[in-house]
Design a protein around this motif. Structure first.
Motif, PDB file in Angstrom:
ATOM      1  N   PHE A   5       6.129 -29.219 -13.358  1.00 42.87           N
ATOM      2  CA  PHE A   5       6.643 -29.912 -14.385  1.00 42.87           C
ATOM      3  C   PHE A   5       5.882 -29.258 -15.493  1.00 42.87           C
ATOM      4  O   PHE A   5       7.526 -29.513 -16.169  1.00 42.87           O
ATOM      5  N   LYS A   6       5.284 -28.947 -16.215  1.00 37.22           N
ATOM      6  CA  LYS A   6       4.549 -28.424 -17.328  1.00 37.22           C
ATOM      7  C   LYS A   6       5.996 -27.011 -17.783  1.00 37.22           C
ATOM      8  O   LYS A   6       5.664 -26.907 -18.581  1.00 37.22           O
ATOM      9  N   ALA A   7       6.038 -26.340 -16.758  1.00 37.54           N
ATOM     10  CA  ALA A   7       5.806 -24.915 -16.444  1.00 37.54           C
ATOM     11  C   ALA A   7       7.728 -25.510 -17.101  1.00 37.54           C
ATOM     12  O   ALA A   7       8.145 -25.017 -17.578  1.00 37.54           O
ATOM     13  N   LYS A   8       8.406 -26.706 -16.186  1.00 33.55           N
ATOM     14  CA  LYS A   8       9.843 -26.462 -16.094  1.00 33.55           C
ATOM     15  C   LYS A   8       9.729 -27.316 -17.939  1.00 33.55           C
ATOM     16  O   LYS A   8      10.883 -27.298 -18.340  1.00 33.55           O
ATOM     17  N   ALA A   9       9.182 -28.091 -18.066  1.00 36.62           N
ATOM     18  CA  ALA A   9       8.763 -28.966 -19.744  1.00 36.62           C
ATOM     19  C   ALA A   9       9.004 -27.782 -20.855  1.00 36.62           C
ATOM     20  O   ALA A   9       9.486 -27.899 -21.366  1.00 36.62           O
ATOM     21  N   LYS A  10       8.069 -25.924 -20.255  1.00 36.31           N
ATOM     22  CA  LYS A  10       7.878 -25.287 -21.315  1.00 36.31           C
ATOM     23  C   LYS A  10       9.513 -25.070 -21.510  1.00 36.31           C
ATOM     24  O   LYS A  10      10.259 -24.416 -22.881  1.00 36.31           O
ATOM     25  N   VAL A  11      10.526 -24.405 -20.680  1.00 34.82           N
ATOM     26  CA  VAL A  11      11.937 -23.942 -20.488  1.00 34.82           C
ATOM     27  C   VAL A  11      13.342 -25.482 -21.431  1.00 34.82           C
ATOM     28  O   VAL A  11      12.716 -26.405 -20.966  1.00 34.82           O
ATOM     29  N   PRO A  12      13.400 -25.203 -22.313  1.00 34.01           N
ATOM     30  CA  PRO A  12      14.833 -26.426 -23.173  1.00 34.01           C
ATOM     31  C   PRO A  12      15.629 -26.248 -21.834  1.00 34.01           C
ATOM     32  O   PRO A  12      16.175 -25.202 -21.421  1.00 34.01           O
ATOM     33  N   ALA A  13      16.191 -27.784 -22.189  1.00 35.56           N
ATOM     34  CA  ALA A  13      17.194 -27.720 -21.634  1.00 35.56           C
ATOM     35  C   ALA A  13      17.932 -27.223 -22.317  1.00 35.56           C
ATOM     36  O   ALA A  13      17.753 -27.236 -23.235  1.00 35.56           O
ATOM     37  N   VAL A  14      19.592 -27.140 -21.454  1.00 37.74           N
ATOM     38  CA  VAL A  14      21.060 -26.789 -22.459  1.00 37.74           C
ATOM     39  C   VAL A  14      21.258 -27.296 -23.095  1.00 37.74           C
ATOM     40  O   VAL A  14      21.615 -28.908 -23.127  1.00 37.74           O
ATOM     41  N   GLN A  15      21.573 -26.768 -24.390  1.00 37.26           N
ATOM     42  CA  GLN A  15      21.804 -27.979 -25.764  1.00 37.26           C
ATOM     43  C   GLN A  15      23.097 -27.778 -26.025  1.00 37.26           C
ATOM     44  O   GLN A  15      23.679 -26.734 -26.088  1.00 37.26           O
ATOM     45  N   ARG A  16      24.132 -28.948 -25.707  1.00 40.20           N
ATOM     46  CA  ARG A  16      25.419 -28.651 -25.892  1.00 40.20           C
ATOM     47  C   ARG A  16      25.628 -29.544 -27.561  1.00 40.20           C
ATOM     48  O   ARG A  16      25.225 -30.071 -28.185  1.00 40.20           O
ATOM     49  N   LYS A  17      26.398 -28.431 -27.796  1.00 40.84           N
ATOM     50  CA  LYS A  17      26.770 -28.956 -29.021  1.00 40.84           C
ATOM     51  C   LYS A  17      27.345 -30.189 -29.165  1.00 40.84           C
ATOM     52  O   LYS A  17      28.449 -31.134 -27.951  1.00 40.84           O
ATOM     53  N   PRO A  18      27.487 -31.385 -30.020  1.00 36.69           N
ATOM     54  CA  PRO A  18      28.504 -32.758 -30.413  1.00 36.69           C
ATOM     55  C   PRO A  18      29.724 -32.507 -30.163  1.00 36.69           C
ATOM     56  O   PRO A  18      30.406 -31.116 -30.188  1.00 36.69           O
ATOM     57  N   LEU A  19      30.561 -33.810 -29.833  1.00 36.05           N
ATOM     58  CA  LEU A  19      32.219 -33.453 -29.707  1.00 36.05           C
ATOM     59  C   LEU A  19      32.205 -32.909 -30.951  1.00 36.05           C
ATOM     60  O   LEU A  19      31.769 -33.453 -32.379  1.00 36.05           O
ATOM     61  N   LYS A  20      34.073 -32.498 -30.990  1.00 38.35           N
ATOM     62  CA  LYS A  20      34.271 -32.083 -32.696  1.00 38.35           C
ATOM     63  C   LYS A  20      35.509 -32.182 -32.216  1.00 38.35           C
ATOM     64  O   LYS A  20      36.961 -31.876 -31.245  1.00 38.35           O
ATOM     65  N   HIS A  21      36.456 -32.285 -33.423  1.00 37.48           N
ATOM     66  CA  HIS A  21      38.383 -32.549 -33.576  1.00 37.48           C
ATOM     67  C   HIS A  21      38.505 -31.198 -32.827  1.00 37.48           C
ATOM     68  O   HIS A  21      37.273 -30.062 -32.894  1.00 37.48           O
ATOM     69  N   ARG A  22      39.833 -30.896 -32.142  1.00 41.73           N
ATOM     70  CA  ARG A  22      40.786 -30.477 -32.168  1.00 41.73           C
ATOM     71  C   ARG A  22      40.873 -29.393 -33.335  1.00 41.73           C
ATOM     72  O   ARG A  22      41.359 -29.634 -33.905  1.00 41.73           O
TER      73      ARG A  22
END
Length: 203
Positions: A39-56
């Motif tokens: 769990f600690k090893a997984k916590a060190k790897v950052p989760a995939v950060q997605r950009k927030p929604l934006k206008h087309r």
């Protein structure tokens, strides 16, 4: 038949397992330590950060192929099949309503690298937006005058086109009248000379 003896000595027929509590406590402790380490090893790897929604930043094209016919073959690539093709997800959607649902949906937005969350605006961003809208309103008052000028210009061009059409119709009528007069003269001359006509197909 032989009867079983009622006395059986030294055989455990209860089928119950005997548990060594100390051994299993030690196993559970080791498993918990391993899980904590993972769990600690997984916590060190950052989760995939997605950009927030934006206008087309592009216009969705729903009407370019409206009313057109297309030959569809089963061996054609997806992009040339009937329906709306999404190049991001590489799929074909059959109608415009489902296509809009698809491009606004979770799967498509994730493929674009965006989450379905909207960025929370700060107070400064809201104030800047209000200012830009006020400026646009001031600028739009000038464009209303431009719009009136454009409408006037279009009306003048339309009137000019109508006038030219009327003149063309008048010229065609004059030409037709001249041809009819010539045909009448030809028939009179032919009648005087004893011919049935000069062989023209016009009547």
């Amino acid at each position: 038949m032989a009867q079983p003896s009622s006395k059986v000595n030294g055989v455990d027929n209860t089928f119950r397992r005997k548990w060594d509590r100390d051994e299993y406590l030690e196993r559970a402790r080791k498993r918990e330590e391993e899980e904590d380490g993972n769990f600690k090893a997984k916590a060190k790897v950052p989760a995939v950060q997605r950009k927030p929604l934006k206008h087309r930043d592009y216009e969705v094209d729903l009407v370019s192929r409206l009313g057109k016919t297309q030959v569809v073959t089963p061996v054609a690539p997806l992009s040339q099949q009937a329906g709306y093709y999404c190049s991001v997800c590489e799929c074909v959607v059959k109608d415009s309503a489902n296509y809009l649902d698809h491009i606004n949906g979770k799967k498509h937005q994730r493929a674009l690298g965006m989450s379905m969350r909207v960025e929370r605006a700060s107070l400064e961003q809201v104030q800047q937006r209000f200012e830009s809208l006020k400026k646009r309103k001031v600028v739009s008052s000038f464009t209303e005058q431009d719009l009136d000028d454009r409408i006037l210009k279009q009306q003048q061009e339309e009137e000019e086109r109508k006038r030219q059409r009327r003149e063309r119709k008048k010229e065609k009528k004059k030409e037709k009248a001249l041809e009819e007069d010539l045909d009448d003269c030809d028939q009179d001359v032919a009648a005087m000379m004893g011919f049935g006509g000069f062989g023209s197909s016009k009547k």
